[in-house]
Design a protein around this motif. Structure first.
Motif, PDB file in Angstrom:
ATOM      1  N   GLN A  89     -13.168  81.189  45.221  1.00 32.61           N
ATOM      2  CA  GLN A  89     -12.371  82.104  46.042  1.00 32.61           C
ATOM      3  C   GLN A  89     -12.080  81.498  47.408  1.00 32.61           C
ATOM      4  N   ALA A  90     -13.072  80.827  47.994  1.00 34.51           N
ATOM      5  CA  ALA A  90     -12.863  80.195  49.305  1.00 34.51           C
ATOM      6  C   ALA A  90     -11.789  79.124  49.218  1.00 34.51           C
ATOM      7  N   ARG A  91     -11.794  78.330  48.155  1.00 34.07           N
ATOM      8  CA  ARG A  91     -10.773  77.279  48.014  1.00 34.07           C
ATOM      9  C   ARG A  91      -9.382  77.869  47.826  1.00 34.07           C
ATOM     10  N   GLU A  92      -9.302  79.031  47.190  1.00 30.03           N
ATOM     11  CA  GLU A  92      -8.002  79.638  46.904  1.00 30.03           C
ATOM     12  C   GLU A  92      -7.444  80.448  48.066  1.00 30.03           C
ATOM     13  N   ALA A  93      -8.247  80.672  49.101  1.00 30.79           N
ATOM     14  CA  ALA A  93      -7.834  81.580  50.183  1.00 30.79           C
ATOM     15  C   ALA A  93      -6.783  80.989  51.101  1.00 30.79           C
ATOM     16  N   GLY A  94      -6.688  79.662  51.186  1.00 32.76           N
ATOM     17  CA  GLY A  94      -5.672  79.050  52.036  1.00 32.76           C
ATOM     18  C   GLY A  94      -6.106  78.988  53.489  1.00 32.76           C
ATOM     19  N   TRP A  95      -6.478  77.787  53.947  1.00 33.09           N
ATOM     20  CA  TRP A  95      -6.975  77.611  55.311  1.00 33.09           C
ATOM     21  C   TRP A  95      -6.213  76.493  56.006  1.00 33.09           C
ATOM     22  N   ASP A  96      -6.157  76.593  57.321  1.00 32.57           N
ATOM     23  CA  ASP A  96      -5.590  75.514  58.131  1.00 32.57           C
ATOM     24  C   ASP A  96      -6.686  74.650  58.745  1.00 32.57           C
ATOM     25  N   LEU A  97      -7.885  75.227  58.897  1.00 31.45           N
ATOM     26  CA  LEU A  97      -8.970  74.507  59.566  1.00 31.45           C
ATOM     27  C   LEU A  97     -10.297  74.901  58.939  1.00 31.45           C
ATOM     28  N   LEU A  98     -11.138  73.887  58.709  1.00 34.98           N
ATOM     29  CA  LEU A  98     -12.503  74.094  58.223  1.00 34.98           C
ATOM     30  C   LEU A  98     -13.467  73.538  59.257  1.00 34.98           C
ATOM     31  N   ILE A  99     -14.454  74.354  59.665  1.00 31.26           N
ATOM     32  CA  ILE A  99     -15.500  73.934  60.592  1.00 31.26           C
ATOM     33  C   ILE A  99     -16.836  74.053  59.880  1.00 31.26           C
ATOM     34  N   VAL A 100     -17.611  72.977  59.870  1.00 33.01           N
ATOM     35  CA  VAL A 100     -18.922  72.971  59.212  1.00 33.01           C
ATOM     36  C   VAL A 100     -19.966  72.526  60.233  1.00 33.01           C
ATOM     37  N   ASP A 101     -20.920  73.409  60.531  1.00 40.17           N
ATOM     38  CA  ASP A 101     -21.991  73.074  61.474  1.00 40.17           C
ATOM     39  C   ASP A 101     -23.177  72.478  60.721  1.00 40.17           C
ATOM     40  N   GLU A 102     -24.003  71.689  61.452  1.00 37.22           N
ATOM     41  CA  GLU A 102     -25.209  71.071  60.889  1.00 37.22           C
ATOM     42  C   GLU A 102     -24.870  70.267  59.628  1.00 37.22           C
ATOM     43  N   ALA A 103     -23.808  69.462  59.726  1.00 37.84           N
ATOM     44  CA  ALA A 103     -23.340  68.714  58.551  1.00 37.84           C
ATOM     45  C   ALA A 103     -24.326  67.654  58.102  1.00 37.84           C
TER      46      ALA A 103
END
Length: 975
Positions: A266-280
């Motif tokens: 569902q997250a992949r299908e939602a359509g995003w312009d920016l992804l932020i990942v903390d503690e990578a």
């Protein structure tokens, strides 16, 4: 007899949103009008009907009841009814009785509203023009998007935010050392990208323990509304909908998402312009495979153009982990680990050359620079250096440094600042107070030392976890006394008496008190109130944001009657808050992990803290808490230094540490082993330190320019003048509290939908001072980027507010009854909003002032000078004037449109020239860099070329639109 005839078309002066009405019937006393578009019927007194007849003229466009558009050529009247003659868009001639005009036709445009008598207040017209001018100015300002957040002006953060937010495809790794503000950098970038329209939807993935901290940071610092998504909320939504589509910015726990393949899809299908990942750094990959978290982020990153990874210092997590993080950003560029390591080793020569530049024209320094690069431009600059004057040499050194870092550094992908380069951190001073272990705790501790099985029994009896049952004796005591009568722990715990004594020894000073558990914090506050009569605010995770604000305000403001010298916080409750106005930190107990200890100290130890940090640790002699203090102090230097290595040592020795809390001999051995591991890790990190990356992460000159730009908007006095006008127009009341603080609250006539203000409820305190807002979390900072101000700017320029007005001008030299029109046109660039064309062509105003003879007076009479000389007129009289001069007004509006059109061409040419100059230079720079720096992706260059072409087409297609018009009628001066 009445002037109303069934079938005639009118609009309601007081309810213009009802649309176009049709007269149903009338008699000598009343008239009934059907507003079919709004499905409403109104009956009015004939003598005082608040209605305006709708009459169109040549050139006007009419919507028919069949959905066509008729361009009027002329109008005839038959028996009181109007018949319009004209052509459709297809060129067919047609007659249209006024009864056949579409019921849903609305009148929002300035020309239509003026000619139908829908007039606004003069102050609304003035506000509209001023708002357009301010938008034209601030959207081109270099600090636009960075000046609004509630942050200290720290150079390296602004440099990174400005650099990354200007990228076409921002995919970067933010790896600053602990305490340098990675979260703030990410928030700044997100805030600007949202404000400029380059990002519309963003997904933020953080460890579950940090979700609240991120929520508070994004809301309090950046005024960003965030949807915090978890499984419970996802199930509450419609089962057929995608929960990730429920918000513009979605914040989610990594642990939750990584464990559920359905939610990942569902997250992949939602359509995003920016992804932020903390503690990578916790995402694990190797050539043999990856964990679920890494696979999830990789799949998301593959379909999102913008990606930001936040990570601990790379050397801490190892070269393989560092490579894995870069691989998420650009898997084509980072596909071979061995090649990556070889490339990293080559950076040493460039770093040496950057350092050698400072020692030019020394021959050995010159040789180091020449050896590192055979670039012709560098050779030319070195030759210029030989003949340069002393004053010219710093500029040449800066050019050399920039070229080396730009062409050979890795700052295109990764940014990392260290404390050694940033500086500005305060000294930390540790004060340990050893207190006698009270009898109430001693019994339990002694039995634990004698009976190895008692610990398991204690865990069952208290419901506490290990090591909490050892480290927090007050919780153990309270749990055990549930079935027994006895006094509360704070009546005998010497730490409370010590705290009362500290307050007496430090009159007028403030201290932040931290406890690991909320229960401890609440009981401690209760004990202080009973024993000392002191009401101390408590700050914990179960409080609402408003309650936390009030507690923080009571602590921050020394002038308030309910101000407190202490604020007692739980571990989680203090996350995301900044208390650096205080420099005393009292650790009532210690957390079980060194990262949590550093986070505690980081509430005060921040850039901008101007005093040494005094860390007070009251510890109980012989207790496990004292043992933990000794390990932190003697093995990690955790109280006095921020080195970021505590987590690494804890991963190796954490289990041994908790086993040694009751065994001092084992503790002493562990301290020695942990200290040796710390020193070894520090040496390895220093040897592997990527100096080139540190040099490229902060351009001091650029950082200073950004700080100056933000301060320019901070000190913009035009905002204060605009606010006075806007609050009056929008019905917002203001009460001054002091020189820098005011209270905003809804007035009785406030327009609905004002952010932070609800009619009938309380308002909020606000300030223009950055320093005041930073010191008090309950005070909002007003800037051009504040949500309330952005909303008022939007309504003042995009809706119908203020776009048609009539005013009187008293002037002895102009005969009474003469007409002037003041027409405000604005540019409309309808395409490419996602590319922020406003930085080259913001909404630009063209003002045309004509007298009734058609003479242009724009250059002779300023807007401000004219506005000061005007006075209001009653709406009924204004509508009569409009009806009487319809034809003249139409002619003047047509003439004004022609005058304005002549001014459009140079506006477009200037904007196009600015755009081409800026983007062509960047394209050439990237092409040059790509020849030497593989971090410059071809996709980024292609995106920039596409952006240039798209913007060129959009700017060329810019058109002028009549935005607002004011009719000015001269009258004799009042005596």
């Amino acid at each position: 007899m009445s002037d109303f005839i069934p079938g005639q078309r009118f609009i309601s002066d007081g309810e213009a949103d009802l649309g176009l009405g049709t007269v149903l019937n009338c008699d000598q006393r009343s008239v009934t009008v059907l507003f079919a578009g709004g499905e409403q019927t109104r009956t009015y007194s004939v003598r005082e009907a608040p209605l305006t007849r709708v009459v169109f003229g040549s050139g006007d466009r009419i919507e028919t009841d069949e959905g066509e558009t008729l361009i009027v050529s002329h109008v005839e009247e038959q028996h009181g009814m109007l018949i319009y003659h004209g052509d459709t868009r297809e060129g067919a001639s047609r007659q249209l009785p006024e009864s056949r005009i579409s019921d849903r036709m609305q009148f929002h445009q300035a020309r239509d509203r003026l000619l139908t008598g829908q007039l606004e207040r003069n102050d609304a017209f003035n506000l509209r023009y001023r708002s357009l001018q301010h938008l034209q100015r601030i959207e081109r300002h270099p600090a636009f998007g960075l000046s609004g957040p509630r942050i200290d002006l720290i150079g390296h953060q602004l440099h990174i935010a400005d650099e990354v937010s200007h990228r076409r495809l921002p995919r970067v790794l933010l790896a600053d050392e602990v305490g340098l503000g990675k979260t703030i950098e990410a928030g700044l970038i997100l805030h600007r990208l949202l404000l400029t329209g380059r990002v519309r939807r963003a997904l933020v993935l953080v460890p579950e323990s940090l979700t609240h901290q991120w929520l508070v940071e994004l809301l309090r610092r950046f005024s960003l509304e965030v949807t915090l998504l978890d499984e419970a909320q996802s199930r509450e939504l419609d089962t057929d909908s995608n929960p990730f589509e429920s918000g513009q910015i979605v914040l989610a726990s990594q642990q939750w998402l990584f464990a559920d393949e359905h939610r990942q899809r569902q997250a992949r299908e939602a359509g995003w312009d920016l992804l932020i990942v903390d503690e990578a750094q916790h995402l694990h990959w190797s050539p043999e495979g990856s964990d679920h978290g890494y696979a999830c982020v990789a799949a998301l990153a593959a379909g999102i153009s913008g990606v930001m990874l936040l990570t601990a210092t790379p050397e801490q997590s190892g070269a393989m982990s560092h490579f894995a993080q870069l691989r998420l950003l650009d898997p084509e560029r980072y596909h071979d680990f061995d090649a990556f390591q070889a490339e990293q080793s080559g950076h040493v020569a460039i770093a040496n050359a950057v350092e050698a530049i400072e020692h030019l024209p020394d021959e050995s320094a010159r040789a180091t620079v020449e050896t590192a690069s055979d670039d012709s431009e560098i050779r030319e600059l070195l030759e210029q250096f030989d003949t340069a004057t002393v004053s010219e040499r710093p500029g040449l050194q800066q050019q050399l440094r920039r070229i080396l870092l730009d062409r050979y550094g890795v700052g295109r992908v990764m940014f990392r600042n260290s404390r050694r380069h940033v500086g500005g951190f305060p000294e930390r001073r540790l004060h340990v107070e050893t207190l006698e272990l009270p009898q109430g705790y001693r019994r339990t501790l002694r039995r634990l030392e004698r009976d190895e099985d008692y610990l398991d029994e204690l865990l069952l009896d208290t419901g506490l976890n290990h090591p909490d049952v050892l480290l927090y004796p007050e919780l153990t005591f309270e749990a055990l006394r549930q079935e027994e009568s006895g006094e509360a722990w704070w009546r005998f715990d010497p730490r409370l008496d010590w705290l009362r004594g500290w307050l007496k020894q430090h009159p007028g000073e403030k201290a932040l008190v931290l406890c690991h558990h909320a229960d401890t914090a609440l009981e401690l506050a209760a004990g202080l109130q009973v024993l000392s009569g002191l009401h101390v605010p408590v700050f914990h995770e179960d409080m609402s944001i408003i309650e936390r604000d009030r507690a923080a305000a009571a602590f921050a403001d020394a002038d308030r009657e309910d101000g407190s010298p202490l604020l007692i916080c739980s571990e989680i409750g203090s996350e995301g808050r900044n208390f650096q106005f205080c420099h005393h930190l009292i650790l009532f107990d210690l957390p079980p992990h060194p990262d949590q200890l550093e986070q505690r100290i980081g509430r005060l130890d921040r850039i901008g803290q101007h005093q040494p940090i005094d860390i007070h640790v009251p510890t109980l002699a012989g207790s496990p808490g004292e043992a933990l203090m000794l390990w932190y102090r003697d093995a990690l230097e955790a109280f006095t230094r921020s080195h970021g290595l505590g987590s690494h040592v804890f991963e190796q020795h954490g289990d041994t540490l908790f086993d040694a809390l009751l065994d001092r001999e084992a503790l002493d051995r562990l301290i020695g082993e942990s200290r040796a591991l710390l020193e070894q890790t520090r040496e390895e990190r220093e040897a592997g330190r990527d100096r080139l990356l540190e040099y490229g992460a902060n351009d001091e000159q650029h950082a200073e320019r950004m700080i100056s730009a933000v301060r320019e908007l901070d000190e913009d006095e035009r905002l204060d003048r605009w606010l006075d006008q806007a609050f009056e127009v929008f019905g917002i009341e203001v009460r001054g509290l002091d020189d820098e603080l005011r209270y905003l609250y809804p007035g009785p006539h406030m327009l609905e939908g004002m952010p932070g203000l609800i009619r009938g409820e309380e308002g909020f305190s606000a300030t223009r001072s950055r320093e005041k807002a930073l010191a008090r979390d309950d005070v909002q900072r007003l800037s051009w980027e504040h949500p309330l101000i952005r909303e008022m700017l939007s309504r003042a320029t995009e809706g119908a507010l203020g776009n048609a007005a009539l005013a009187l001008l008293e002037h002895s030299a102009i005969p009474a009854g003469r007409i002037m029109i003041e027409a405000i046109f604005r540019t409309r660039t309808s395409e490419a909003h996602h590319l922020h064309p406003a930085r080259f062509l913001p909404p630009t105003t063209v003002r045309v002032l004509l007298d009734e003879s058609g003479q242009e007076l724009s250059d002779k009479v300023s807007f401000g000078g004219l506005a000061k000389s005007l006075r209001n007129i009653r709406k009924a009289a204004a509508r009569d004037l409009i009806r009487e001069r319809h034809e003249l007004l139409r002619q003047l509006l047509d003439q004004a449109e022609g005058v304005a059109s002549e001014r459009l061409t140079p506006i477009i040419e200037h904007a196009g020239s600015d755009m081409h100059r800026a983007l062509e230079a960047e394209i050439e720079r990237l092409r040059s860099l790509a020849q030497r720096n593989p971090d410059v992706r071809e996709a980024e260059i292609e995106a920039l070329i596409t952006e240039r072409d798209t913007l060129a087409e959009a700017i060329d297609g810019t058109r002028l639109q009549l935005d607002a018009v004011r009719v000015i009628v001269t009258v004799e001066p009042r005596r």
